[in-house]
Write a protein that holds these residues in place. Sequence first.
Motif, PDB file in Angstrom:
ATOM      1  N   ARG A 107       0.424  -1.474  -0.103  1.00 39.00           N
ATOM      2  CA  ARG A 107      -0.093   0.114  -0.152  1.00 39.00           C
ATOM      3  C   ARG A 107       1.086   1.080  -0.114  1.00 39.00           C
ATOM      4  O   ARG A 107       2.201   1.495   1.239  1.00 39.00           O
ATOM      5  N   ARG A 108       0.693   2.425  -1.365  1.00 37.29           N
ATOM      6  CA  ARG A 108       1.448   3.767  -1.249  1.00 37.29           C
ATOM      7  C   ARG A 108       3.077   3.513  -1.510  1.00 37.29           C
ATOM      8  O   ARG A 108       3.605   3.642  -0.735  1.00 37.29           O
ATOM      9  N   ALA A 109       3.400   1.794  -1.602  1.00 37.71           N
ATOM     10  CA  ALA A 109       4.541   1.583  -1.709  1.00 37.71           C
ATOM     11  C   ALA A 109       5.840   2.029  -2.189  1.00 37.71           C
ATOM     12  O   ALA A 109       6.628   2.144  -2.578  1.00 37.71           O
ATOM     13  N   PHE A 110       5.257   2.584  -3.681  1.00 33.91           N
ATOM     14  CA  PHE A 110       5.680   3.615  -5.356  1.00 33.91           C
ATOM     15  C   PHE A 110       5.634   5.378  -5.319  1.00 33.91           C
ATOM     16  O   PHE A 110       3.715   5.235  -4.361  1.00 33.91           O
TER      17      PHE A 110
ATOM     18  N   ALA B 240       3.673   0.635 -20.196  1.00 38.48           N
ATOM     19  CA  ALA B 240       4.242  -1.188 -19.757  1.00 38.48           C
ATOM     20  C   ALA B 240       5.180  -1.208 -18.785  1.00 38.48           C
ATOM     21  O   ALA B 240       6.266  -0.582 -18.510  1.00 38.48           O
ATOM     22  N   ILE B 241       4.533  -1.620 -17.998  1.00 39.02           N
ATOM     23  CA  ILE B 241       5.337  -2.769 -16.057  1.00 39.02           C
ATOM     24  C   ILE B 241       6.059  -3.168 -16.758  1.00 39.02           C
ATOM     25  O   ILE B 241       5.744  -4.092 -17.398  1.00 39.02           O
ATOM     26  N   VAL B 242       7.317  -3.964 -16.418  1.00 40.00           N
ATOM     27  CA  VAL B 242       8.144  -5.154 -16.780  1.00 40.00           C
ATOM     28  C   VAL B 242       9.132  -5.415 -15.867  1.00 40.00           C
ATOM     29  O   VAL B 242       8.818  -5.145 -14.507  1.00 40.00           O
ATOM     30  N   ASP B 243       8.814  -7.209 -15.698  1.00 43.35           N
ATOM     31  CA  ASP B 243       9.148  -7.648 -14.400  1.00 43.35           C
ATOM     32  C   ASP B 243       9.388  -8.103 -14.302  1.00 43.35           C
ATOM     33  O   ASP B 243       8.805  -9.245 -16.113  1.00 43.35           O
ATOM     34  N   ASP B 244       9.382  -9.845 -13.418  1.00 37.91           N
ATOM     35  CA  ASP B 244      10.068 -11.093 -13.665  1.00 37.91           C
ATOM     36  C   ASP B 244       8.841 -11.512 -13.731  1.00 37.91           C
ATOM     37  O   ASP B 244       9.357 -13.165 -14.900  1.00 37.91           O
ATOM     38  N   ILE B 245       8.000 -11.725 -12.691  1.00 40.19           N
ATOM     39  CA  ILE B 245       7.281 -12.951 -12.362  1.00 40.19           C
ATOM     40  C   ILE B 245       5.625 -12.493 -12.376  1.00 40.19           C
ATOM     41  O   ILE B 245       5.502 -10.779 -11.411  1.00 40.19           O
ATOM     42  N   MET B 246       4.762 -12.191 -12.096  1.00 46.20           N
ATOM     43  CA  MET B 246       3.467 -11.879 -12.376  1.00 46.20           C
ATOM     44  C   MET B 246       2.807 -13.559 -10.918  1.00 46.20           C
ATOM     45  O   MET B 246       2.953 -14.062 -11.330  1.00 46.20           O
ATOM     46  N   THR B 247       3.148 -12.913  -9.580  1.00 45.78           N
ATOM     47  CA  THR B 247       2.014 -14.084  -8.720  1.00 45.78           C
ATOM     48  C   THR B 247       0.127 -13.511  -8.434  1.00 45.78           C
ATOM     49  O   THR B 247      -0.321 -14.543  -9.837  1.00 45.78           O
ATOM     50  N   THR B 248       0.696 -12.672  -7.229  1.00 43.43           N
ATOM     51  CA  THR B 248      -1.277 -12.099  -8.148  1.00 43.43           C
ATOM     52  C   THR B 248      -1.541 -11.228  -8.360  1.00 43.43           C
ATOM     53  O   THR B 248      -2.197 -10.859  -8.348  1.00 43.43           O
ATOM     54  N   GLY B 249      -0.160 -10.523  -8.760  1.00 46.95           N
ATOM     55  CA  GLY B 249      -0.338  -9.307  -9.476  1.00 46.95           C
ATOM     56  C   GLY B 249      -0.458  -7.653  -8.575  1.00 46.95           C
ATOM     57  O   GLY B 249      -0.650  -6.574  -8.561  1.00 46.95           O
ATOM     58  N   HIS B 250      -0.439  -7.175  -7.782  1.00 47.89           N
ATOM     59  CA  HIS B 250      -0.705  -6.488  -6.679  1.00 47.89           C
ATOM     60  C   HIS B 250       0.579  -5.998  -6.877  1.00 47.89           C
ATOM     61  O   HIS B 250       0.871  -5.013  -6.410  1.00 47.89           O
ATOM     62  N   THR B 251       1.607  -6.287  -6.645  1.00 49.66           N
ATOM     63  CA  THR B 251       3.073  -5.308  -7.101  1.00 49.66           C
ATOM     64  C   THR B 251       2.699  -4.036  -8.215  1.00 49.66           C
ATOM     65  O   THR B 251       3.205  -3.218  -8.638  1.00 49.66           O
ATOM     66  N   ALA B 252       2.154  -5.432  -9.042  1.00 46.58           N
ATOM     67  CA  ALA B 252       1.946  -4.515 -10.830  1.00 46.58           C
ATOM     68  C   ALA B 252       0.422  -3.877 -10.846  1.00 46.58           C
ATOM     69  O   ALA B 252       0.787  -2.085 -10.634  1.00 46.58           O
ATOM     70  N   GLY B 253      -0.186  -3.819  -9.765  1.00 46.02           N
ATOM     71  CA  GLY B 253      -1.199  -3.671  -9.212  1.00 46.02           C
ATOM     72  C   GLY B 253      -0.902  -1.736  -9.248  1.00 46.02           C
ATOM     73  O   GLY B 253      -1.561  -1.131  -8.508  1.00 46.02           O
ATOM     74  N   ALA B 254      -0.177  -1.926  -7.140  1.00 47.68           N
ATOM     75  CA  ALA B 254       0.460  -1.288  -6.652  1.00 47.68           C
ATOM     76  C   ALA B 254       1.014  -0.046  -7.635  1.00 47.68           C
ATOM     77  O   ALA B 254       1.167   0.879  -7.675  1.00 47.68           O
ATOM     78  N   LEU B 255       1.867   0.215  -8.482  1.00 45.38           N
ATOM     79  CA  LEU B 255       2.644   0.766  -9.405  1.00 45.38           C
ATOM     80  C   LEU B 255       1.886   1.306 -10.215  1.00 45.38           C
ATOM     81  O   LEU B 255       2.445   2.335 -10.672  1.00 45.38           O
ATOM     82  N   ALA B 256       0.712  -0.134 -10.860  1.00 46.28           N
ATOM     83  CA  ALA B 256      -0.220   0.639 -11.979  1.00 46.28           C
ATOM     84  C   ALA B 256      -1.167   1.853 -11.348  1.00 46.28           C
ATOM     85  O   ALA B 256      -1.273   2.805 -11.787  1.00 46.28           O
ATOM     86  N   ARG B 257      -1.356   1.489 -10.167  1.00 45.58           N
ATOM     87  CA  ARG B 257      -2.248   3.143  -9.662  1.00 45.58           C
ATOM     88  C   ARG B 257      -1.232   4.072  -9.063  1.00 45.58           C
ATOM     89  O   ARG B 257      -2.423   5.145  -9.451  1.00 45.58           O
ATOM     90  N   ALA B 258      -0.360   4.074  -8.621  1.00 46.49           N
ATOM     91  CA  ALA B 258       0.376   5.028  -8.912  1.00 46.49           C
ATOM     92  C   ALA B 258       1.212   5.809 -10.329  1.00 46.49           C
ATOM     93  O   ALA B 258       0.702   6.714 -10.173  1.00 46.49           O
ATOM     94  N   LEU B 259       0.968   5.144 -10.926  1.00 48.49           N
ATOM     95  CA  LEU B 259       1.262   5.654 -11.645  1.00 48.49           C
ATOM     96  C   LEU B 259      -0.401   6.129 -12.857  1.00 48.49           C
ATOM     97  O   LEU B 259      -0.006   8.121 -13.119  1.00 48.49           O
ATOM     98  N   LYS B 260      -1.448   5.717 -12.707  1.00 43.94           N
ATOM     99  CA  LYS B 260      -3.218   6.300 -13.034  1.00 43.94           C
ATOM    100  C   LYS B 260      -2.939   7.493 -11.878  1.00 43.94           C
ATOM    101  O   LYS B 260      -3.088   8.460 -12.741  1.00 43.94           O
TER     102      LYS B 260
END
Length: 237
Positions: free
Chosen positions: A181-184, A196-216
Amino acid sequence: MKVDHWAGRLLDLLLPPRCRLCGDPAAAASRLCAPCEQELPWLNGACARCARPGPETLRCGVCQRRPPAFDRTTALLQYRPPVDYLLKRLKFSGELAIAPLLAGLLAERIAVRTAPLPALLIPVPLHRSRVRERGYNQAGLLARCLGQQLALPVAARLCARRRATRPQSLLNPADRQRNLRRAFAVRAPLPATHLAIVDDIMTTGHTAGALARALKRAGAGEVEVWVIARAAVQTAT
């Protein structure tokens, strides 16, 4: 550039490239041998929004109930052997040559799509303490390789991880979400709205989701996620 090219050719003659999985000869240092490449667990059927493995649909049931902050995901492989081995060697053992190998395969898939490409690639940032510990950010390596192959700019310093979050792999799904939460933070005005966010692996999608929210929140209009591998999980994205 020509010097680099001929130096690479000479190195290949002196030390023929070998497959990083079986040790057999490979066409190039940035490739697996043909049999190992064919046997990779390619992800061909998946949700267009989160790349959750399964029947290919526009949106899976999880994304329909709770849409993630990102708009689409491109995942190359399923996260199972031998992909887990390759990514762990890249992430924890300093085998940096695995980054162009995997990024090259992902770039080949992305290059044939008909949808417009994003204007900018953003690797998921590590906290500075984790970068000091590891010496590099594997997402940054992958993004740089993808940018070179697809002729896309990479903004490795546009976003930052505000705090040293606990490793996501050690947490359950609910704690993963709270952990990020508010990590980025986005440190400068966005130069483009399709990212486009780039990462090695997506598991639950929480990391990508948190960064996407910050970008939006910073003004992004469309945010994609590009990952090498997608884990098959049954928890909410």
